[in-house]
Write a protein that holds these residues in place. Sequence first.
Motif, PDB file in Angstrom:
ATOM      1  N   ILE A 173       0.852  -1.190   0.000  1.00 37.70           N
ATOM      2  CA  ILE A 173       0.000   0.000   0.000  1.00 37.70           C
ATOM      3  C   ILE A 173       0.889   1.240   0.000  1.00 37.70           C
ATOM      4  O   ILE A 173       1.720   1.424   0.900  1.00 37.70           O
ATOM      5  N   TYR A 174       0.738   2.065  -1.033  1.00 36.23           N
ATOM      6  CA  TYR A 174       1.423   3.363  -1.067  1.00 36.23           C
ATOM      7  C   TYR A 174       0.484   4.371  -0.431  1.00 36.23           C
ATOM      8  O   TYR A 174      -0.638   4.579  -0.904  1.00 36.23           O
ATOM      9  N   MET A 181      -4.203   6.643  -0.911  1.00 37.34           N
ATOM     10  CA  MET A 181      -3.816   5.262  -0.655  1.00 37.34           C
ATOM     11  C   MET A 181      -3.989   4.454  -1.936  1.00 37.34           C
ATOM     12  O   MET A 181      -5.086   4.386  -2.499  1.00 37.34           O
ATOM     13  N   LEU A 227       4.194  -1.508   3.682  1.00 44.39           N
ATOM     14  CA  LEU A 227       4.182  -0.069   3.416  1.00 44.39           C
ATOM     15  C   LEU A 227       5.580   0.502   3.585  1.00 44.39           C
ATOM     16  O   LEU A 227       6.426  -0.070   4.279  1.00 44.39           O
ATOM     17  N   GLY A 231       5.040   6.099   4.732  1.00 40.44           N
ATOM     18  CA  GLY A 231       3.624   5.944   4.436  1.00 40.44           C
ATOM     19  C   GLY A 231       2.836   5.508   5.658  1.00 40.44           C
ATOM     20  O   GLY A 231       1.739   6.021   5.925  1.00 40.44           O
ATOM     21  N   LEU A 232       3.385   4.564   6.407  1.00 42.79           N
ATOM     22  CA  LEU A 232       2.706   4.095   7.614  1.00 42.79           C
ATOM     23  C   LEU A 232       2.609   5.227   8.631  1.00 42.79           C
ATOM     24  O   LEU A 232       1.578   5.409   9.285  1.00 42.79           O
ATOM     25  N   GLU A 260       6.821  -2.595   7.624  1.00 39.05           N
ATOM     26  CA  GLU A 260       7.232  -1.292   7.100  1.00 39.05           C
ATOM     27  C   GLU A 260       8.721  -1.326   6.800  1.00 39.05           C
ATOM     28  O   GLU A 260       9.501  -1.970   7.505  1.00 39.05           O
TER      29      GLU A 260
END
Length: 285
Positions: A173-174, A181, A227, A231-232, A260
């Motif tokens: 997930i970006y 997202m 991620l 991003g997270l 991550e």
Amino acid sequence: MNKKLAMNKLNLIFHKLLALAALLFSGLTAVAAPAPRIVSLNGTISEIICDLGRQGQLVGVDVTSTYPAALEKLPKVGHNRNISAEGVLAQSPTLVVGTTESLKPEVAAQLKSAGVRVELFKQTYSPEGTKQLIKEVAAAFGATAEVPALLKKLDAQLTQVRRPAKAPKVLFIYARGTGTMMVAGQGTQAEKIIQLAGGQNAATGFADFKPLTAEALVAANPDVLLLFDSGLQSLGGKAGLLQVPGIAQTNAGRTGRVVEMDGQLLTGFGPRLGLAAGELARKLQ
């Protein structure tokens, strides 16, 4: 050509004249060409340049150039997908490097018209593609003697990757906050590194990236969510991610399996590719 570009071109000519004058006044009759002033528009290219011992020639980089840490001290010219000629020319470069995806043709034309040499390299997201990129960048800088050691190190790190016995379904997930997202489909850098680490992409049936939806999450039902660490963080950490609609209904949401990693390390496909695959493989166990 606009007034700002013209001024940057004059600035570049001035720097070249200064360098020439310094050589003339030194009294030397035979001298080597001055070292290039390089702006790199790609984090992977920047990393390769540093590994080749040419870090001192860099005068500016894009924001993806985060490794080694010393690059953080250099002027930033923007994100490699949104580069302007003015920002690059402000560093008075004699050479601009990047990948074929990192510079718009019209910007490249502006740089060339200002007298700047532009070298763009094609990047393929695989171990062999990484090796080829290292060779091509080294050839462009006359640093081929350093290549065997770099490739040997890369091969050694790739052989040390210990993949999980059973390939988990991983969804990359970006994220840039809950408002942005996206999930990585087939053929993406994210899919390639997931496969190299022994996982399988949970997102199928489409290429590139597409917006994340609760329905798609449930259908993909990943075992692991992957991620970038940045991003997270933009989602408020793991707790924030688990609040995203649809996450709780997946295997990953139920078990809390969230991985991550540093973005440039994970998807850069540069000299640290073996380290990236090894780290992800360990986290997928």
